[in-house]
Motif scaffolding. Structure first.
Motif, PDB file in Angstrom:
ATOM      1  N   MET A   1       1.086  -1.232  -0.084  1.00 59.19           N
ATOM      2  CA  MET A   1       0.164  -0.073  -0.155  1.00 59.19           C
ATOM      3  C   MET A   1       1.072   1.086   0.156  1.00 59.19           C
ATOM      4  N   THR A   2       0.681   2.268  -1.029  1.00 58.17           N
ATOM      5  CA  THR A   2       1.414   3.316  -1.150  1.00 58.17           C
ATOM      6  C   THR A   2       0.681   4.353  -0.492  1.00 58.17           C
ATOM      7  N   ILE A   3       1.646   4.839   0.793  1.00 55.32           N
ATOM      8  CA  ILE A   3       1.089   6.272   1.284  1.00 55.32           C
ATOM      9  C   ILE A   3       1.696   7.392   0.548  1.00 55.32           C
ATOM     10  N   GLN A   4       0.662   8.022   0.659  1.00 57.00           N
ATOM     11  CA  GLN A   4       0.557   9.888  -0.261  1.00 57.00           C
ATOM     12  C   GLN A   4       1.180  10.358   0.649  1.00 57.00           C
ATOM     13  N   PRO A   5       1.560  12.124   0.821  1.00 59.71           N
ATOM     14  CA  PRO A   5       2.220  12.914   1.862  1.00 59.71           C
ATOM     15  C   PRO A   5       0.238  13.854   1.246  1.00 59.71           C
ATOM     16  N   GLY A   6      -0.240  13.748   2.392  1.00 57.82           N
ATOM     17  CA  GLY A   6      -1.160  14.641   2.201  1.00 57.82           C
ATOM     18  C   GLY A   6      -2.249  13.432   2.841  1.00 57.82           C
ATOM     19  N   ASP A   7      -2.518  12.002   3.029  1.00 54.05           N
ATOM     20  CA  ASP A   7      -2.941  11.224   2.756  1.00 54.05           C
ATOM     21  C   ASP A   7      -3.842  11.547   4.239  1.00 54.05           C
ATOM     22  N   LEU A  15      -5.189  -0.066  12.199  1.00 48.46           N
ATOM     23  CA  LEU A  15      -4.848  -0.770  13.138  1.00 48.46           C
ATOM     24  C   LEU A  15      -5.898  -1.846  12.783  1.00 48.46           C
ATOM     25  N   SER A  16      -6.169  -2.098  11.686  1.00 50.24           N
ATOM     26  CA  SER A  16      -6.485  -3.821  11.087  1.00 50.24           C
ATOM     27  C   SER A  16      -4.969  -3.719  10.223  1.00 50.24           C
ATOM     28  N   ASN A  17      -4.628  -3.488   9.293  1.00 54.13           N
ATOM     29  CA  ASN A  17      -3.689  -3.867   8.923  1.00 54.13           C
ATOM     30  C   ASN A  17      -2.119  -3.721   9.483  1.00 54.13           C
ATOM     31  N   ILE A  18      -2.294  -2.309  10.160  1.00 55.42           N
ATOM     32  CA  ILE A  18      -0.752  -2.548  10.957  1.00 55.42           C
ATOM     33  C   ILE A  18       0.644  -3.313  10.574  1.00 55.42           C
ATOM     34  N   ASP A  19       0.386  -4.599  10.998  1.00 51.63           N
ATOM     35  CA  ASP A  19       1.160  -5.406  10.672  1.00 51.63           C
ATOM     36  C   ASP A  19       1.874  -5.521   9.580  1.00 51.63           C
ATOM     37  N   THR A  20       0.760  -5.323   8.397  1.00 49.32           N
ATOM     38  CA  THR A  20       1.399  -5.830   7.174  1.00 49.32           C
ATOM     39  C   THR A  20       1.702  -4.634   6.547  1.00 49.32           C
ATOM     40  N   SER A  21       0.211  -4.098   5.569  1.00 60.89           N
ATOM     41  CA  SER A  21       0.854  -3.341   4.622  1.00 60.89           C
ATOM     42  C   SER A  21       0.852  -1.867   4.988  1.00 60.89           C
ATOM     43  N   TYR A  22       0.595  -1.028   6.343  1.00 58.19           N
ATOM     44  CA  TYR A  22       1.421   0.034   7.041  1.00 58.19           C
ATOM     45  C   TYR A  22       2.629  -0.270   7.654  1.00 58.19           C
ATOM     46  N   LYS A  23       2.754  -1.226   8.375  1.00 55.34           N
ATOM     47  CA  LYS A  23       4.291  -1.124   8.927  1.00 55.34           C
ATOM     48  C   LYS A  23       4.900  -0.234   8.595  1.00 55.34           C
ATOM     49  N   PRO A  24       5.317  -0.366   6.817  1.00 57.07           N
ATOM     50  CA  PRO A  24       6.587   0.279   6.686  1.00 57.07           C
ATOM     51  C   PRO A  24       7.016   1.585   6.632  1.00 57.07           C
ATOM     52  N   TRP A  25       5.574   1.933   6.185  1.00 60.48           N
ATOM     53  CA  TRP A  25       5.544   3.752   5.891  1.00 60.48           C
ATOM     54  C   TRP A  25       5.532   3.434   7.691  1.00 60.48           C
ATOM     55  N   LEU A  26       4.676   2.767   8.710  1.00 57.09           N
ATOM     56  CA  LEU A  26       4.253   3.784  10.455  1.00 57.09           C
ATOM     57  C   LEU A  26       6.254   4.104  10.210  1.00 57.09           C
TER      58      LEU A  26
END
Length: 338
Positions: A1-7, A15-26
């Motif tokens: 998942m790609t998070i862009q500045p301003g999103d 919280l549902s995806n914190i261990d997978t798609s959101y972790k590298p961004w965090l």
């Protein structure tokens, strides 16, 4: 998942995806700006809706602890312009809202955040000054550039308008000096709305919508440098312009809203002590029932009144007995009637 500045990221999705798609961004975030905004319930308890922000941030920090470099957490806000501040009973001084948030994070029952990762900003009194002092006293100095701004859904859109404005303006109109500054990447986390009655929440949403419109259509267009924002604060803001502070201190120019529902949405209690301390008569802590001083005083007063009444009754009884020593005796000279 790609998070862009301003999103804007929603709490439930994160919280549902914190261990997978959101972790590298965090793990790439330099700092989390945790917005305050409301009278604390106690020195370790911000308002319930701010507690929700803290809970989500604590979970984020817990999930990325294996990363070499944890983001710093900056708790924002000295107080709220609309309502009196919480006054600590042991020293009579104001309790900064950021202090309550920091204490809540450090002493979190499930996910305590390391103390060396938590910072408290103690100068701001609204969202505009949240952004200004977060940038000028924290991020510009530390070099934190990838920033996650955390607040509730009812507050997220005005916050985004303000932080996008203040964090992206150049220091001054001198484009050469401004071009050497590394640009910020701002991301936003919208936490669920909790802890507010429906009518107070609707009043707050209306207030936020008007504020967002004012920022986008007026302030951001008029004050286009960081120096310009400083001039706005020091010349026109009720909590930073010296002439307005003087008039406010003299009671000549009371700033703030008369809308009680709006004040309730900032943590104003109908039962306050001094500068906004919410009273709790009976609490349950550590498996024990804890009574407030008010309750103990009432109990002691009632016991004293009962004792005085009992003593007066006994005194009257003894006096009556002395005046009529035969009142409690049965004469043996009078035969019983059958």
């Amino acid at each position: 998942m790609t998070i862009q500045p301003g999103d804007i990221v929603e709490e439930d999705d994160l919280l549902s995806n914190i261990d997978t798609s959101y972790k590298p961004w965090l793990q790439s975030i330099d700092a989390i700006l945790l917005l305050g905004g409301g009278v604390p319930l106690s020195p370790t308890e911000p308002p319930v809706y701010v507690q929700r922000r803290c809970d989500v941030v604590a979970q984020i920090m817990d999930k990325i602890t294996t990363h070499d470099q944890l983001p710093s957490v900056v708790c924002l806000s000295a107080g709220t312009a609309h309502v009196p501040q919480y006054i600590t009973p042991h020293n009579g001084l104001p309790l900064w809202e950021s202090t309550a948030s920091a204490a809540y994070l450090m002493r979190h029952t499930q996910y305590p955040v390391p103390e060396n990762q938590v910072f408290a900003e103690t100068t701001s009194f609204d969202t505009i000054s949240n952004a200004f002092f977060a940038r000028t006293t924290m991020t510009d100095i530390t070099g934190w550039r990838r920033i996650l701004v955390v607040t509730n859904e009812f507050h997220i859109h005005r916050s985004k308008a303000i932080f996008d404005w203040i964090f992206h303006v150049p220091l001054s109109s001198d484009t050469e000096s401004s071009s050497t500054t590394t640009p910020y990447e701002l991301y936003y986390l919208s936490c669920n709305n909790v802890g507010l009655a429906n009518d107070a929440l609707e009043s707050r949403k209306s207030h936020e919508a008007r504020g967002e419109t004012n920022v986008r259509t007026k302030l951001a267009k008029e004050y286009t440098t960081l120096k310009g924002v400083w001039e706005f604060l020091t010349e026109k803001h009720d909590f930073y312009a010296a002439n307005r502070l003087v008039r406010r201190g003299m009671g000549e120019d009371e700033a703030g809203s008369d809308n009680n529902l709006l004040k309730l949405s900032y943590g104003k209690s109908t039962s306050t002590d001094g500068g906004g301390e919410a009273k709790k008569m009976i609490e349950y802590k550590g498996g024990k029932i804890v009574l407030s001083l008010d309750v103990l005083f009432v109990v002691a007063f009632l016991v004293a009144i009962f004792g005085i009444c009992f003593a007066l009754r006994n005194k009257k009884y003894r006096n009556d007995s002395k005046m009529n020593p035969f009142s409690n005796q049965v004469s043996s000279s009078h035969p019983k009637l059958v």
